[in-house]
Each structure stands twice: as structure tokens, then as C-alpha cells.
Design a protein around this motif. Structure first.
Motif, short mmCIF file in Angstrom:
data_model
loop_
_atom_site.label_atom_id
_atom_site.label_comp_id
_atom_site.label_asym_id
_atom_site.label_seq_id
_atom_site.Cartn_x
_atom_site.Cartn_y
_atom_site.Cartn_z
N ASP A 220 37.69 42.93 62.35
CA ASP A 220 38.35 41.78 61.75
C ASP A 220 37.29 40.91 61.08
O ASP A 220 36.37 40.41 61.74
CB ASP A 220 39.09 40.99 62.84
N SER A 221 37.42 40.70 59.77
CA SER A 221 36.40 39.95 59.03
C SER A 221 36.39 38.47 59.36
O SER A 221 35.49 37.74 58.92
CB SER A 221 36.60 40.15 57.52
N HIS A 222 37.36 37.98 60.16
CA HIS A 222 37.26 36.62 60.66
C HIS A 222 36.09 36.49 61.62
O HIS A 222 35.51 35.41 61.78
CB HIS A 222 38.55 36.22 61.40
N PRO B 151 33.17 43.80 58.46
CA PRO B 151 33.56 45.21 58.60
C PRO B 151 32.93 46.06 57.49
O PRO B 151 32.61 45.56 56.41
CB PRO B 151 35.09 45.17 58.43
N THR B 152 32.80 47.35 57.77
CA THR B 152 32.23 48.29 56.81
C THR B 152 33.22 49.40 56.49
O THR B 152 33.84 49.95 57.40
CB THR B 152 30.92 48.90 57.35
N VAL B 153 33.39 49.68 55.20
CA VAL B 153 34.16 50.83 54.75
C VAL B 153 33.18 51.73 54.01
O VAL B 153 32.87 51.51 52.83
CB VAL B 153 35.33 50.42 53.83
N ASP B 154 32.64 52.71 54.72
CA ASP B 154 31.55 53.52 54.17
C ASP B 154 32.12 54.83 53.60
O ASP B 154 32.09 55.88 54.25
CB ASP B 154 30.53 53.81 55.27
N HIS C 145 36.19 40.12 52.65
CA HIS C 145 34.86 40.01 53.26
C HIS C 145 34.56 41.32 54.00
O HIS C 145 34.46 41.37 55.23
CB HIS C 145 34.79 38.84 54.22
N ILE C 146 34.48 42.41 53.24
CA ILE C 146 34.15 43.71 53.82
C ILE C 146 32.96 44.29 53.06
O ILE C 146 32.77 44.01 51.88
CB ILE C 146 35.34 44.69 53.77
N ARG C 147 32.22 45.11 53.76
CA ARG C 147 31.06 45.76 53.16
C ARG C 147 31.45 47.18 52.75
O ARG C 147 31.98 47.94 53.56
CB ARG C 147 29.92 45.79 54.17
#
Length: 483
Positions: free
Chosen positions: A182-184, A188-191, A220-222
């Protein structure tokens, strides 16, 4: 020495703030008059419709084109109905029904209600493809796991909201559905390769851009292949090259709340996060829910300082403020629609209910609601069958702390209906259901994301695809328990 008034006003024109309580404090109104783009309303700002309408009128008196935003997704994320639960099913239920015209009508009805209250921007719909069953923050906020279906319903939702004169803000670009964090709370990463994003996560965003969505919210995800070590909110490759360049979006890019850990920690605070988001191509910056005058001034001052030290180009900030102003101009010119039938959401929720097994032999049950925490996005909104039960007794328990034998003793010769959210990942829930079903007539009502898990031995497994007030009533009716 104070800020240059012209630069301060320019910086304020990129900010979406918030304020505490049901009445806008003087500072919140004054900032609107001084150029603040607008405010987001949260549950703490909402007591009743007349009060909300008075609040928005007060803000509009300070400046007629102020943006007034809210997260009113329907389903599990509601601000207007935070005290009772939404009268509309959420996206997962609408996706399960599969009627795109209904999705449009529901969102048009939500938009009509917002417009009547003077709210001009809905920070919705969520158009993420929920491809991860264990996603802790999207789940039932998504139309589903199929990109083609999600795209169709996303476009319909946008069309419905905007037909009502409320700007839609599709979220969370480039897709928060594959995360298991949860980006709160973290980044988080989506690789995955870009090709996977194009096939799985991005089709709904292409669809809403084609549908004329006025705003898109960043995630706010990587995504390492695009963003490196930082979040998409700070990535020109995502916001400019992908969203504007490849997908042709010309509207307003809105950030998710910059107070969230996924952004604030990565940047070293809300002010630096605002600067990085603007530099990356964002236009309207959501500061967050916990906002006061001091924080707004700090963020504005950080932007002005960045204009002086070279971190920000003035033309970029003027472009951002201009796009925020364009969004406000669209909302002022937009038309409106008539209110929808009051039963629209409840009728839709009934269509979403799915029953596996049989519901016979479940008369006068003991209804047991398994406690689950709420996400920050959802807030503490009532849910379950309780408000809709005619005669059945209801208990509320913590699954991991509950002895099956104790429940069987309380139930006696009555069947048990277990009600929960995300039962496949709720600690202790699967073991409790299995132990009860082995020796007792049990039905399960899943009001969260259903996943693939199905307990052995239960009489029925009922899926509502959400936990709104409408979903709860629909489940109670399906079980023959509604008053």
C-alpha cells in the motif's frame, strides 16, 4: 523577507489543499482568494448535504473557479456516505455485472449528487486492473482483472461523471493493480517490462483518455524500467513521455496525496515532493488530508525557492497552474443532469451478488461478522449485514481469536453465516471457516475481493464484490434475512 507575491500566487495555483472540520476555517478561505487551486473534501468535512453545500458556497465566494474535489468512488470508498456506507456498489460489483450502460448510469448519478453539492472534481474512477489477488489497497475499487473489461467500464464511468458536469480523475497511473503493498505506507514496486504494462495495466488509461477524461492521477509506485528508484509521480518518463507523448493526454495531471509514504519519504518531505512532481510534469498537487495553513505555506515556499535555485523552470510551473485553471474553467462551463432514481445503486448491487452452493436450510442463522481493518483510502466506514437484518442475531469477532467450538455453542441448532472481507488473506479466517463447516451448517458471505479461495464444506459461498451499504442489503436479501 516574505515570498514574492506573484511567485507565491503561481505556486498556490498548483496546490490542492484540505482543511479540518465541517466549516472551512478562515485560512482555507483566504488561501483560495490568494490563488490556491482548491481543496479536497474528506469524511471529516462531511456531516450532511446542506452543510457540504454551504461549505462549497463559502469557498466559491472567495473565488468562483476554485476546484473542490472529493474521493467519491462508490462502493468501499465514500466520503459523502462515510457514516453509513455508500448507496452504490463499487467498481468490482459493476465489473461483475458487466453492463457498461449501468456503469455509466451509476457514475452519472454519483456525479449529479456531487454537482448538486457544489463539488467539481471527483478523484475517481479507479481504473487499475486488479491483477494481484492480495492487493491491499485496490481490490474491490477495481472493475476487475481483465484489462479489456476494465477499459470499457473505465470509459463509461468517466463519461457518466462528466455528463453530470463533474470532472473525472482516473487513477492511479500507470497502474496500481499489480502491487501487494500500500503506497500510503511504503513505495510499492511493479518490476515488469514496459510491454507487460502496455498489455495489462495501461489499456484502461488509453480508454479514458479517448473518452475525454479531464484529469489523471499519478501512482506512488516504482516501475524500475521507467522510474528507476523513485515513484511514478516523480518520473518524466511516465508523466510526459508515456502519458502525454504515447497516450496523447492533454488534460490535468494530478498527484496522489504527497503526504503518503510512497512520495514523502522518497523525496524527503511534502515540499520537496511537490517540487519533484512539478519537475516531472504533474500539474495539480494533492497535499493530503492532514493540512493546515502552515503546511500550505511551506509547500508554496519550497516551490518558490526551487524556482530561484534552478530545480524548477518558471515556464513549467506556469504550465502546471494553467492546466489546473483549465480544469476549473471546464467545471464552470459544464452542464448538469437530473438526479437518478433513489434505488439505482441498490438495484445494481442485487445484480452483482453471486451464489455458489445452495441457500436452503439457513433459516434464523447466527450471523458472525469477522473483523477486518480498513485501508486509509476506505476509512472507517460501516459495513456488513447488520443494518439490514430482520430477526437474525449478529456477533462481531476477530477470526484469529475465536474458538470454533464457542461459536458452535452459541449457534446451537441454528446455522451460521460468516461475513467477511478478503477472507483468503484475513488471519485465522480460513481455518475458522473450515473448522466450523466440518461440523455445522455454514454459509460464507465474501464482501471483499473474492480471489480464488473457496472453503471446503460450506453450504454456500456468496460474493457481493464490495462492502457498501447497497452491497450489504443485497446480500441480506439474497439470504432471505433482510428486514
Amino acid at each position: 523577507m516574505g515570498l514574492d507575491p506573484g511567485l507565491r500566487r503561481l505556486a498556490l495555483g498548483t496546490l490542492l489543499a484540505a482543511y479540518p472540520g465541517p466549516v472551512p476555517p478562515d485560512w482555507a478561505v483566504d488561501l483560495v482568494g490568494e490563488g490556491l487551486a482548491g481543496h479536497t473534501l474528506f469524511g471529516t468535512n462531511v456531516h450532511d448535504p446542506a452543510q457540504v453545500a454551504a461549505s462549497t458556497a463559502t469557498l466559491r465566494a472567495a473565488r468562483s473557479d476554485v476546484l473542490i474535489a472529493i474521493d467519491e468512488e462508490g462502493g468501499d470508498v465514500t466520503r459523502l456516505a462515510h457514516a453509513t456506507g455508500s448507496p452504490y456498489p463499487g467498481n468490482a460489483a459493476l465489473g461483475a455485472i458487466g453492463d457498461v450502460a449501468l456503469t455509466r448510469r451509476v457514475h452519472e448519478a454519483i456525479g449529479a449528487e456531487l454537482a448538486t453539492l457544489g463539488i467539481t472534481v471527483n478523484l475517481a474512477p479507479t481504473v487499475d486492473v486488479n491483477s494481484a489477488d492480495d492487493n491491499p489497497v485496490i481490490g474491490t475499487r477495481s472493475f476487475g482483472a481483465d484489462p479489456v473489461k476494465v477499459a470499457a467500464h473505465a470509459a463509461a464511468a468517466v463519461a457518466g461523471l462528466q455528463a453530470a458536469g463533474v470532472a473525472a480523475c482516473a487513477k492511479h497511473f500507470p497502474g496500481h493493480g499489480a502491487t501487494v503493498a500500500d503506497s500510503h505506507y511504503e513505495l510499492p514496486t511493479v518490476d515488469v517490462p514496459v510491454d507487460v504494462l502496455r498489455e495489462r495495466d495501461l489499456p484502461p488509461f488509453a480508454a479514458v483518455v479517448a473518452a475525454g477524461v479531464r484529469a489523471v492521477m499519478t501512482a506512488h509506485i516504482r516501475v524500475p524500467v521507467l522510474t528507476g528508484d523513485g515513484p511514478a509521480t516523480f518520473s518524466r518518463a511516465v508523466l510526459v513521455d508515456l502519458l502525454r507523448g504515447e497516450y496523447g493526454f492533454t488534460g490535468t495531471i494530478v498527484t496522489d496525496a504527497l503526504e503518503m509514504k510512497g512520495a514523502a519519504v522518497a523525496a524527503g518531505g511534502v515540499g520537496p515532493a511537490a517540487v519533484r512532481a512539478l519537475a516531472a510534469g504533474a500539474d495539480l498537487l494533492c497535499i493530503g488530508a492532514q493540512v493546515d495553513a502552515e503546511l500550505v505555506e511551506q509547500v508554496a515556499a519550497e516551490i518558490v525557492t526551487a524556482l530561484g535555485d534552478g530545480r524548477l523552470d518558471r515556464a513549467r510551473v506556469e504550465e502546471a497552474a494553467g492546466r489546473a485553471a483549465d480544469l476549473a474553467a471546464w467545471t464552470r462551463a459544464a452542464g448538469s443532469v437530473e438526479a437518478a432514481p433513489t434505488d439505482l445503486g441498490y438495484a445494481a448491487a442485487r445484480r452483482a451478488v453471486r451464489v455458489e452452493g445452495v441457500l436452503t436450510g439457513l433459516d434464523r442463522p447466527l450471523v458472525v461478522q469477522l473483523h477486518s481493518t480498513s485501508t486509509i483510502a476506505e476509512g472507517r466506514v460501516p459495513w456488513g449485514l447488520g443494518p439490514h437484518l430482520a430477526e437474525a442475531e449478529e456477533l462481531r469477532v476477530v477470526a484469529a481469536e475465536t474458538d470454533p467450538a464457542t461459536l458452535r455453542g452459541l449457534a446451537g441448532d441454528r446455522p451460521i453465516v460468516l461475513v467477511g472481507r478478503h477472507l483468503h488473506r484475513l488471519p485465522g479466517a480460513a481455518d475458522l471457516v473450515t473448522a466450523l463447516a466440518a461440523q455445522h451448517p455454514v454459509a460464507v458471505v465474501e464482501m471483499g475481493w473474492p480471489a480464488q479461495w473457496r472453503p471446503v464444506g460450506v453450504r454456500a459461498f456468496v460474493t457481493t464484490y464490495g462492502a457498501s451499504h447497497a452491497n450489504g442489503r443485497a446480500a441480506a436479501e439474497a439470504l432471505g434475512l433482510a428486514g
